[in-house]
Design an enzyme around this catalytic site. Structure first.
Site, mmCIF file in Angstrom:
data_model
loop_
_atom_site.group_PDB
_atom_site.id
_atom_site.type_symbol
_atom_site.label_atom_id
_atom_site.label_comp_id
_atom_site.label_asym_id
_atom_site.label_seq_id
_atom_site.Cartn_x
_atom_site.Cartn_y
_atom_site.Cartn_z
ATOM 1 N N SER A 286 0.823 -1.196 0.000
ATOM 2 C CA SER A 286 0.000 0.000 0.000
ATOM 3 C C SER A 286 0.868 1.261 0.000
ATOM 4 C CB SER A 286 -0.958 -0.039 1.204
ATOM 5 O OG SER A 286 -1.942 0.950 1.112
ATOM 6 N N ASP B 98 -9.962 -4.352 -4.958
ATOM 7 C CA ASP B 98 -9.272 -3.179 -4.433
ATOM 8 C C ASP B 98 -9.626 -1.937 -5.254
ATOM 9 O OD1 ASP B 98 -7.551 -1.418 -3.192
ATOM 10 O OD2 ASP B 98 -5.715 -2.352 -3.925
ATOM 11 N N HIS C 127 -8.548 -4.393 -0.751
ATOM 12 C CA HIS C 127 -7.236 -3.926 -0.308
ATOM 13 C C HIS C 127 -6.805 -4.786 0.886
ATOM 14 C CE1 HIS C 127 -4.333 -0.682 -0.833
ATOM 15 N NE2 HIS C 127 -4.205 -0.635 0.477
#
Length: 284
Positions: free
Chosen positions: A134, A220, A250
């Protein structure tokens, strides 16, 4: 309590709630990576007492504002054990207390420290890979772009980007879905949002970057940025692979805790590391 502090607390608690048993390792040591003008905390994981082992530099996610060495301890232990390598995790300064470029500067400083201290740390610095999830994937991509600019991209065998946020400019998927995080991170989206070290996807050139493995997730909201980076790097002649985790969003705390639900993605990351370090992949 400020909203960003609530996010930090929530992520830390969610990782604990998953209750994943951490991998037992030969050693785990907290220390400081010192550099001109300051120091940054790092944690060094070792699978065995042997010398000259490959090393992974890990940069945690959490929207820049959250996540820590502690929240991502399990994934670092997992990578250490499964890829049989040392792992160094960095506790970079977080916004909004420390705005951009603090997180990038700390991440860069820890990278340089690993290379400079490789002999004392008993690492094989010729077998060095970078992994980030991320926001950490964003920082890994930025470091590799800086290395390319400095004609030192060959210092890294592989960069692994897990659900990376690669475009923070207005109108991007990251900005639309995580605007509060971007605003906490940057001093000015208008001024910094298109900087290549903030939005690696928008860099003017990608040729010469290290080999790259990108993990995206089907559900995501920023999946498209990983896919676009995959295509851009491929078009620039960079050896790039992409794996999409089906039916999941995610990865977040599932990834940080090395939860069984993301075992397939983790196994492919380990396989890519083993291949880069010169061994068989676990998928062979």
């Amino acid at each position: 309590m400020e909203e960003y502090e609530e996010v930090r607390e929530s992520i830390a608690n969610d990782v604990k709630k998953l209750g994943v048993q951490p991998e037992e390792l030969f050693s785990v040591e907290d220390t400081d990576a010192t550099y001109e003008g300051g120091r940054v905390s790092v944690r060094v994981y070792r699978p065995s007492p042997e010398d000259n082992i490959p090393v992974v530099y890990y940069i945690h996610g959490g929207g820049w504002i959250a996540g820590s060495i502690e929240t991502h301890d399990n994934i670092c232990r997992y990578l250490t054990k499964k890829a049989h390598c040392a792992v160094v995790s960095v506790d970079y300064r977080r916004p909004p207390e420390h705005k951009y470029p603090a997180a990038f500067d700390d991440s860069w400083a820890a990278f340089e420290w690993i290379r400079q201290q490789a002999w004392q740390l008993r690492f094989d610095v010729k077998r060095l890979a970078l992994v980030g999830d991320s926001a950490g994937g964003n920082l890994v991509a930025a470091i590799c772009l800086r290395l390319k600019d400095e004609r030192r991209a060959d210092a890294v065998l592989l960069q692994v980007l897990v659900n990376p946020a690669l475009d923070l400019s207005r109108g991007s998927s990251t900005y639309r879905n995580y605007r509060a995080f971007v605003d906490w991170y940057l001093n000015s989206v208008a001024i910094e949002g298109r900087d290549r070290f903030v939005s690696p996807l928008l860099a003017p050139g990608h040729r010469g970057l290290p080999d790259t493995f990108i993990v995206t997730s089907e559900e995501d909201k920023i999946r498209d940025e990983g896919e676009q980076y995959y295509r851009k790097l491929g078009a620039a002649g960079v050896k790039t692979s992409l794996y999409e985790m089906p039916g999941i969003g995610h990865l977040g705390v599932l990834w940080a805790a090395a939860h069984p639900e993301v075992n397939l993605a983790m196994a492919r990351v380990v396989g890519s590391l083993k291949e880069a370090f010169g061994g068989q992949t676990i998928l062979d």
